[in-house]
Design a protein around this motif. Structure first.
Motif, PDB file in Angstrom:
ATOM      1  N   THR A  18      39.565  37.409  34.780  1.00 21.44           N
ATOM      2  CA  THR A  18      40.832  38.138  34.639  1.00 21.44           C
ATOM      3  C   THR A  18      40.599  39.571  35.104  1.00 21.44           C
ATOM      4  OG1 THR A  18      41.474  36.770  32.761  1.00 21.44           O
ATOM      5  CG2 THR A  18      42.631  38.865  33.032  1.00 21.44           C
ATOM      6  N   ASP A  65      45.279  27.626  44.268  1.00 20.42           N
ATOM      7  CA  ASP A  65      46.467  27.009  43.665  1.00 20.42           C
ATOM      8  C   ASP A  65      46.471  27.101  42.134  1.00 20.42           C
ATOM      9  OD1 ASP A  65      47.347  26.371  46.172  1.00 20.42           O
ATOM     10  OD2 ASP A  65      46.738  24.268  46.089  1.00 20.42           O
ATOM     11  N   GLU A  66      45.322  27.345  41.526  1.00 23.96           N
ATOM     12  CA  GLU A  66      45.232  27.467  40.072  1.00 23.96           C
ATOM     13  C   GLU A  66      45.161  28.929  39.625  1.00 23.96           C
ATOM     14  OE1 GLU A  66      45.269  24.793  37.878  1.00 23.96           O
ATOM     15  OE2 GLU A  66      45.673  23.560  39.635  1.00 23.96           O
ATOM     16  N   SER A  67      45.101  29.846  40.577  1.00 22.61           N
ATOM     17  CA  SER A  67      44.997  31.277  40.277  1.00 22.61           C
ATOM     18  C   SER A  67      46.383  31.919  40.302  1.00 22.61           C
ATOM     19  CB  SER A  67      44.074  31.964  41.287  1.00 22.61           C
ATOM     20  OG  SER A  67      42.777  31.406  41.204  1.00 22.61           O
ATOM     21  N   THR A  68      46.570  32.924  39.441  1.00 20.67           N
ATOM     22  CA  THR A  68      47.888  33.562  39.342  1.00 20.67           C
ATOM     23  C   THR A  68      47.748  35.081  39.312  1.00 20.67           C
ATOM     24  OG1 THR A  68      47.827  33.496  36.927  1.00 20.67           O
ATOM     25  CG2 THR A  68      48.857  31.617  38.032  1.00 20.67           C
ATOM     26  N   TRP A  69      48.873  35.748  39.530  1.00 23.69           N
ATOM     27  CA  TRP A  69      48.923  37.197  39.345  1.00 23.69           C
ATOM     28  C   TRP A  69      50.305  37.537  38.795  1.00 23.69           C
ATOM     29  CZ3 TRP A  69      52.461  40.375  41.789  1.00 23.69           C
ATOM     30  CH2 TRP A  69      53.136  39.848  42.890  1.00 23.69           C
ATOM     31  N   SER A  70      50.371  38.644  38.068  1.00 28.88           N
ATOM     32  CA  SER A  70      51.658  39.101  37.545  1.00 28.88           C
ATOM     33  C   SER A  70      51.571  40.586  37.222  1.00 28.88           C
ATOM     34  CB  SER A  70      52.051  38.313  36.291  1.00 28.88           C
ATOM     35  OG  SER A  70      51.097  38.506  35.273  1.00 28.88           O
ATOM     36  N   PHE A  79      45.408  39.661  37.485  1.00 26.96           N
ATOM     37  CA  PHE A  79      45.055  38.433  38.197  1.00 26.96           C
ATOM     38  C   PHE A  79      44.293  37.519  37.244  1.00 26.96           C
ATOM     39  CE2 PHE A  79      45.309  41.535  41.598  1.00 26.96           C
ATOM     40  CZ  PHE A  79      45.875  40.836  42.640  1.00 26.96           C
ATOM     41  N   ASN A  80      44.594  36.233  37.286  1.00 31.87           N
ATOM     42  CA  ASN A  80      43.771  35.248  36.598  1.00 31.87           C
ATOM     43  C   ASN A  80      43.225  34.337  37.694  1.00 31.87           C
ATOM     44  OD1 ASN A  80      42.642  33.126  35.174  1.00 31.87           O
ATOM     45  ND2 ASN A  80      44.095  33.336  33.504  1.00 31.87           N
ATOM     46  N   GLU A  82      40.848  31.418  38.970  1.00 28.16           N
ATOM     47  CA  GLU A  82      40.193  30.198  38.501  1.00 28.16           C
ATOM     48  C   GLU A  82      38.951  29.956  39.364  1.00 28.16           C
ATOM     49  OE1 GLU A  82      40.090  27.251  35.670  1.00 28.16           O
ATOM     50  OE2 GLU A  82      41.635  28.781  35.848  1.00 28.16           O
TER      51      GLU A  82
END
Length: 169
Positions: A18, A65-70, A79-80, A82
């Motif tokens: 993270t 595809d499993e990683s995100t940001w907000s 950012f998370n 994976e």
């Protein structure tokens, strides 16, 4: 020349990383350009596209595809990421940034109740065997062998078991 100081902080588990980047107040997600690749990351505000908040080659590959940001509370870009390799700690997120000493990472203790039945049973057996070994006592496997031998002795009193070596069973 002063050492490069990253604009972000990060924390991690063996599964993910993270990354938190502070933003000026009232920043919305639509004000940010983000590009994530399996081994790269970059983010900049649209108002200052050449002033990257983070940019570079990641320490190791991620599952895009499993990683995100907000944008959280209009104050942080989070950012998370994976991890592909879930068996190692990252010494840094971007390879050009200073490394941390991963030998000092102390992972959170997981609870036995979080494990599935088979894994929990195996861990409990290992913990029991470790305590037995430290106390100079027989392991669970050795205890099971002794119990089986005692049952067999009781079923066959006519046999002589005086020369049985428990270490060779």
């Amino acid at each position: 020349m002063a050492a490069h100081v990253p604009k972000y902080t990060f924390k991690q588990t063996l599964e993910d990383v993270t990354v938190t980047i502070p933003l000026s107040a009232k920043t919305r997600a639509k004000f940010v350009n983000v590009k994530l690749g399996n081994s790269s990351i970059e983010a900049a505000l649209k108002s200052t596209p050449d002033d990257y908040l983070i940019k570079g080659t990641l320490f190791n590959e991620i599952i895009v595809d499993e990683s995100t940001w907000s944008v959280v509370d209009q104050e942080e870009l989070v950012f998370n990421l994976e991890k592909v390799n879930k068996t190692e700690w990252w010494p840094h997120v971007v390879t050009t940034d200073p490394k941390i000493d991963v030998t000092k990472i102390q992972p959170e203790n997981s609870k036995l109740s979080d494990l599935d039945d088979e894994t929990r049973g195996m861990v409990e057996k290992m913990m029991f065997d470790q305590k037995q070994k430290q106390a100079g006592l027989p392991s669970s496997d050795e205890l099971k062998k002794r119990q089986t031998l005692e049952k067999f002795k009781a079923m066959h009193p006519e046999l002589d078991f005086s020369k049985v070596d428990m270490n060779n069973i």
